[in-house]
Scaffold this active site. Structure first.
Site, PDB file in Angstrom:
ATOM      1  N   HIS A 199      11.069   5.273 -14.642  1.00 51.80           N
ATOM      2  CA  HIS A 199      10.827   4.980 -13.225  1.00 51.80           C
ATOM      3  C   HIS A 199       9.874   6.040 -12.655  1.00 51.80           C
ATOM      4  O   HIS A 199      10.005   7.222 -12.956  1.00 51.80           O
ATOM      5  CB  HIS A 199      12.194   5.024 -12.530  1.00 51.80           C
TER       6      HIS A 199
ATOM      7  N   HIS B  49       6.659   5.631   3.593  1.00 49.98           N
ATOM      8  CA  HIS B  49       5.449   5.113   2.951  1.00 49.98           C
ATOM      9  C   HIS B  49       4.194   5.780   3.507  1.00 49.98           C
ATOM     10  O   HIS B  49       3.212   5.954   2.779  1.00 49.98           O
ATOM     11  CB  HIS B  49       5.383   3.584   3.085  1.00 49.98           C
TER      12      HIS B  49
ATOM     13  N   ASP C 149       6.477   2.412   7.610  1.00 42.70           N
ATOM     14  CA  ASP C 149       7.539   3.387   7.887  1.00 42.70           C
ATOM     15  C   ASP C 149       7.020   4.783   7.549  1.00 42.70           C
ATOM     16  O   ASP C 149       5.931   4.924   6.986  1.00 42.70           O
ATOM     17  CB  ASP C 149       8.839   3.056   7.129  1.00 42.70           C
TER      18      ASP C 149
ATOM     19  N   ARG D   2       7.924   0.673 -12.111  1.00 47.35           N
ATOM     20  CA  ARG D   2       8.469   0.429 -13.452  1.00 47.35           C
ATOM     21  C   ARG D   2       7.699  -0.710 -14.109  1.00 47.35           C
ATOM     22  O   ARG D   2       7.041  -1.485 -13.409  1.00 47.35           O
ATOM     23  CB  ARG D   2       9.945  -0.017 -13.353  1.00 47.35           C
TER      24      ARG D   2
ATOM     25  N   CYS E 252       4.009   3.594  -2.198  1.00 49.24           N
ATOM     26  CA  CYS E 252       4.597   4.931  -2.347  1.00 49.24           C
ATOM     27  C   CYS E 252       4.363   5.497  -3.747  1.00 49.24           C
ATOM     28  O   CYS E 252       4.310   6.711  -3.936  1.00 49.24           O
ATOM     29  CB  CYS E 252       6.083   4.942  -1.994  1.00 49.24           C
ATOM     30  N   TYR E 253       4.199   4.617  -4.750  1.00 45.00           N
ATOM     31  CA  TYR E 253       3.935   5.104  -6.109  1.00 45.00           C
ATOM     32  C   TYR E 253       2.525   5.655  -6.258  1.00 45.00           C
ATOM     33  O   TYR E 253       2.202   6.240  -7.299  1.00 45.00           O
ATOM     34  CB  TYR E 253       4.234   4.018  -7.146  1.00 45.00           C
TER      35      TYR E 253
ATOM     36  N   LYS F  33       7.333  -4.501 -12.666  1.00 43.85           N
ATOM     37  CA  LYS F  33       7.797  -4.549 -11.266  1.00 43.85           C
ATOM     38  C   LYS F  33       6.573  -4.660 -10.353  1.00 43.85           C
ATOM     39  O   LYS F  33       5.438  -4.523 -10.794  1.00 43.85           O
ATOM     40  CB  LYS F  33       8.603  -3.287 -10.920  1.00 43.85           C
TER      41      LYS F  33
ATOM     42  N   ASP G  52       3.669  -0.929  -5.238  1.00 38.34           N
ATOM     43  CA  ASP G  52       4.225  -0.371  -3.995  1.00 38.34           C
ATOM     44  C   ASP G  52       3.429   0.897  -3.664  1.00 38.34           C
ATOM     45  O   ASP G  52       3.264   1.773  -4.519  1.00 38.34           O
ATOM     46  CB  ASP G  52       5.713  -0.035  -4.210  1.00 38.34           C
TER      47      ASP G  52
ATOM     48  N   ASP H 226       4.490  -0.427   2.135  1.00 42.15           N
ATOM     49  CA  ASP H 226       4.654  -0.688   0.705  1.00 42.15           C
ATOM     50  C   ASP H 226       3.547  -1.618   0.188  1.00 42.15           C
ATOM     51  O   ASP H 226       2.764  -1.269  -0.697  1.00 42.15           O
ATOM     52  CB  ASP H 226       6.083  -1.270   0.560  1.00 42.15           C
TER      53      ASP H 226
END
Lengths: 454, 332
Positions: free
Chosen positions: A241, A394, A391, A283, A291-292, A286, A289, A384
């Site tokens: 992750h 993020h 938010d 991952r 934030c990654y 998936k 997003d 995201d």
């Protein structure tokens, strides 16, 4: 050949890739949940990029602008007042401080002294008398909120902010959170995981209180969390992750044991996390997003500085049998740390001071494109992915990822990048960060000097 | 967040006779609070009373009920959960009831660290007899979201600490049948074949697992999960990875289809770096791809592969360029 049909993002040369298995050629009779969800996101993102490619160069430049004023406005408002729905984050208020103030610092916006002192005062109310910071005034001390509070105070950088931290008490708190396995637990009788290890070690390193007792066996725990995929999981056995991989790798670097990991498989795993949407997923299989952008982009920024070790691991003499990795590697992390005195608290400083020969390992312009066009909210803040709400979390990690990608061609940390490294106008350039702690680099240097004095 | 129905029914603490002896403790936010939350009155009052019993360390039935209300309003408050555990222990409460309580809130908050930590605490106290119920519960959460990270972690903890391995491989098979792209299910499969006390470990399982994985790859060569799983089956035994023909064969098969071959090339590159000696056919197939993609026909095979990948996988062109420049010297 992988043709490049509908999804081309040729502007500023992000790659064009065949985004999806052609459903007609697919031998599967039906698409699975994973494929359907992925297709939906790809369509939304493709729509944005099509729009981008259909307009004039001037309009494209406008579309990839970072709306600094709007972001500062959104962030400053949050610092001063949050609506009732934020009660779900009532046990995360130092996090809110960090997400907001780190974002403001990345944008290069100064904070007035009064507000700065208010933050110091508020965080001191979250500090437990026996050490560590809780999620709000009077709450139990917690490692994650301790990390958030310390990073916030480092980000403020004033004498008042830095001297407000009770290092002796934090050290005692960290020791109390250490489990017999070597790993850390989040709070008294709380959960043990890689996040807890990272937050503990990062705090200890930045405050210059990292010692053998805190480090003992934590590396063994992280090693047990590296999965067959190459990435790192939250607990031994779980799935690789992005968030945990960042935490695990950063921990191993900070304790000078990065060479014990299988870095070549880690690098391969993380390189594959950047997808056709141009952003990162957390991952395998998936959804993307924003934030990654930091969690995975940060891993790649760290890996860039570990490449001599990876190259060594790739040679046949050291690949047969994983246990031999540590012992057969001639290049140890300590070599990367430079000619330091060998003190653990110097590792972080030496790591960032070291000149790097290699360029970035991911597509940095593509990542900036995803952040600016798919995650940026024009009214301020980041989200995201298209269709989601903005938010502060993020906003913090999209901006952190944006900074990492803007500076990833710099051979020395924080050196001004060439305009070609920046997507959009050069005014998009953010402040550089220290990727091991995710605080603005200048602020890190100030705190390093401050905490080296004692 | 409490639902509107709850709000209608809720009687403020100040009006409850059983709380008349308690003086609520307001939050000490200071004169100039930062990130202040405009709490609803219900939330503020509940937390004021919570602070009062928490500071007094009152481990009573009414304190337990109060934590139930506070958790209902904000299940992420770890201090409330922590105190609740102290009260549960002091009152010696039947933990089966506690488990029912978590059942209710976990479905609505399935990505909350505190709830899963609490659930683990309860299950640990209940012991092996709780295994079935825990496996059933995670199965229910995974039916709603098959990749829920916390649910998988909890499930692994249950298997290792309380048992219940018997049907776990079947469960993985079923989930992969539903969605062969579900990487969490692949990860669980790896967990089972390497750790289940009933299956004999990785070595005993390797042959059948390789067949299963190869089949999955050939059905969907663009699916990264089985490719990584296949490598995982040889973890710690690079020599076997290099010498087992099944691995290079699946690469060859996918390369010959001339479609979705990035993962095949990537695995083949690793094999070469580990000392694999490619067959003439494999070389020919790669060089054919190389001719259409690049102009590096006179380079060695690993270099050719990197050049092809730089072209067909442009998102990772920096990575492939680095790999090309860092090939072990004796590579084919």
């Amino acid at each position: 050949m992988e043709s490049s049909p509908s999804f081309s993002t040729s502007f500023s040369s992000p790659p064009s890739t065949n985004p999806i298995p052609n459903p007609n050629l697919d031998s599967q009779p039906r698409l699975t949940v994973t494929q359907l969800e992925q297709l939906k996101v790809e369509e939304k993102v493709a729509e944005i990029y099509r729009l981008l490619n259909g307009v004039s160069a001037h309009a494209r430049s406008l579309m990839s602008e970072l709306w600094c004023d709007k972001h500062v406005e959104f962030l400053t408002r949050g610092l001063k007042q949050l609506g009732p729905s934020y009660h779900v984050l009532d046990a995360n208020r130092p996090w809110l401080c960090y997400w907001i103030l780190h974002s403001i610092a990345l944008l290069g916006e100064p904070l007035d002294t009064e507000l700065e002192n208010d933050v110091v005062d508020f965080l001191s109310r979250c500090e437990d008398e026996d050490g560590g910071y809780g999620g709000g005034p009077g709450q139990l001390p917690h490692l994650a909120t301790t990390y958030a509070a310390v990073n916030t105070l480092v980000t403020l950088g004033s004498e008042n902010a830095l001297s407000s931290i009770n290092r002796d008490n934090i050290y005692k708190f960290l020791l109390r959170m250490k489990d017999s396995s070597g790993a850390f637990r989040m709070h008294d009788a709380g959960e043990i995981d890689v996040r807890a290890c990272y937050t503990a070690i990062s705090v200890a390193s930045i405050l210059n209180i990292l010692d053998y007792e805190l480090v003992k066996d934590v590396g063994n725990y992280i090693l047990r969390c590296q999965t067959y995929e190459g990435g790192i999981s939250g607990e031994p056995g779980s799935e690789a992750h992005g968030g945990y991989t960042f935490c695990g790798l950063a921990t191993m670097i900070l304790i000078n044991e990065a060479d014990r990991l299988d870095l070549s498989s880690l690098l391969d795993w993380v390189a594959f996390r950047q997808g056709v949407e141009c952003g990162f997923q957390g991952r395998t299989n998936k959804l993307v997003d924003g934030c990654y952008s930091f969690w995975q982009g940060g891993v790649l920024a760290l890996m860039q500085r570990l490449l001599p070790i990876v190259a060594k691991q790739l040679t046949p003499s050291s690949v047969s049998g994983e246990s031999s990795l540590g012992s057969t590697c001639n290049i140890k992390s300590s070599d990367l740390a430079g000619q330091g005195s060998g003190k653990l608290s110097d590792v972080s400083f030496s790591f960032i001071k070291r000149h790097t020969e290699s360029g970035p390992l991911f597509h940095t312009i593509a990542l900036q494109q995803y952040i600016l066009l798919c995650s940026q909210v024009l009214e301020g803040g980041f989200k995201d992915k298209p269709g989601k709400q903005r938010d502060f979390y993020h906003t913090c990690y999209c901006l952190s990822g944006l900074s990492v990608s803007q500076y990833s061609w710099s051979k020395d940390a924080g050196a001004c990048p060439l305009p070609t490294a920046i997507l959009g106008p050069y005014s998009n350039l953010l402040e550089p960060i220290h990727p091991l702690h995710n605080v603005v680099l200048d602020k890190y240097y100030i705190s390093h000097e401050f905490f080296s004095r004692s | 967040m409490s639902s509107s129905d709850d709000d209608d029914e809720r009687i403020p603490f100040i009006q409850r006779p059983e709380w008349s002896d308690v003086r609520p403790v307001p939050q000490d936010d200071g004169p100039h609070p930062i990130v202040p939350i405009a709490y609803h009155d219900d939330f503020r009052e509940t937390m004021d009373y919570f602070r009062a019993v928490y500071l007094a360390d009152e481990r009573s039935r009414r304190a337990l009920d109060l934590t139930t209300e506070a958790i209902g309003m904000n299940p992420a408050n770890y201090t409330v959960w922590h105190f609740r555990r102290l009260v549960l222990e002091a009152l010696n409460v039947d933990l089966h009831e506690e488990r029912d309580f978590i059942d209710e809130i976990a479905v609505r908050n399935s990505k909350n660290y505190q709830i899963w930590h609490h659930r683990r605490w309860v299950a640990e106290k209940l012991g092996p007899q709780a295994a079935d119920k825990e496996l059933e519960f995670t199965m229910m959460i995974l039916a709603l979201d098959a990749k829920n990270y916390h649910a998988w972690s909890h499930r692994q903890w249950v298997l290792q600490s309380l048992g219940g391995w018997e049907k776990e491989l079947d469960y993985c098979c079923k989930l992969l049948e539903d969605d062969i792209f579900n990487n969490s299910a692949w990860n669980q499969r790896y967990f089972v074949i390497t750790r289940s006390p009933l299956l004999g470990g990785l070595q005993a399982m390797r042959d059948s697992e390789v067949s299963y994985t190869v089949e999955a790859i050939l059905a969907n060569p663009q699916n990264e999960s089985p490719w990584r799983y296949l490598r995982g089956l040889y973890k710690g035994d690079t020599d076997l990875l290099v010498s087992d023909n099944q691995v290079s064969d699946v690469c060859l098969k996918v390369l010959k289809t001339n479609h979705n071959y990035i993962f095949a090339l990537s695995l083949l590159l690793d094999l070469l770096c580990y000392g694999f000696q490619p067959s003439h056919e494999l070389k020919r197939v790669v060089q054919f791809l190389g001719k259409t993609e690049t102009d590096s026909s006179d380079a060695n095979l690993a270099t050719t592969i990197c050049s092809i990948l730089e072209t067909v996988d442009p998102m990772r062109s920096n990575y492939w360029a680095w790999r090309k420049n860092n090939l072990p010297s004796q590579v084919c």
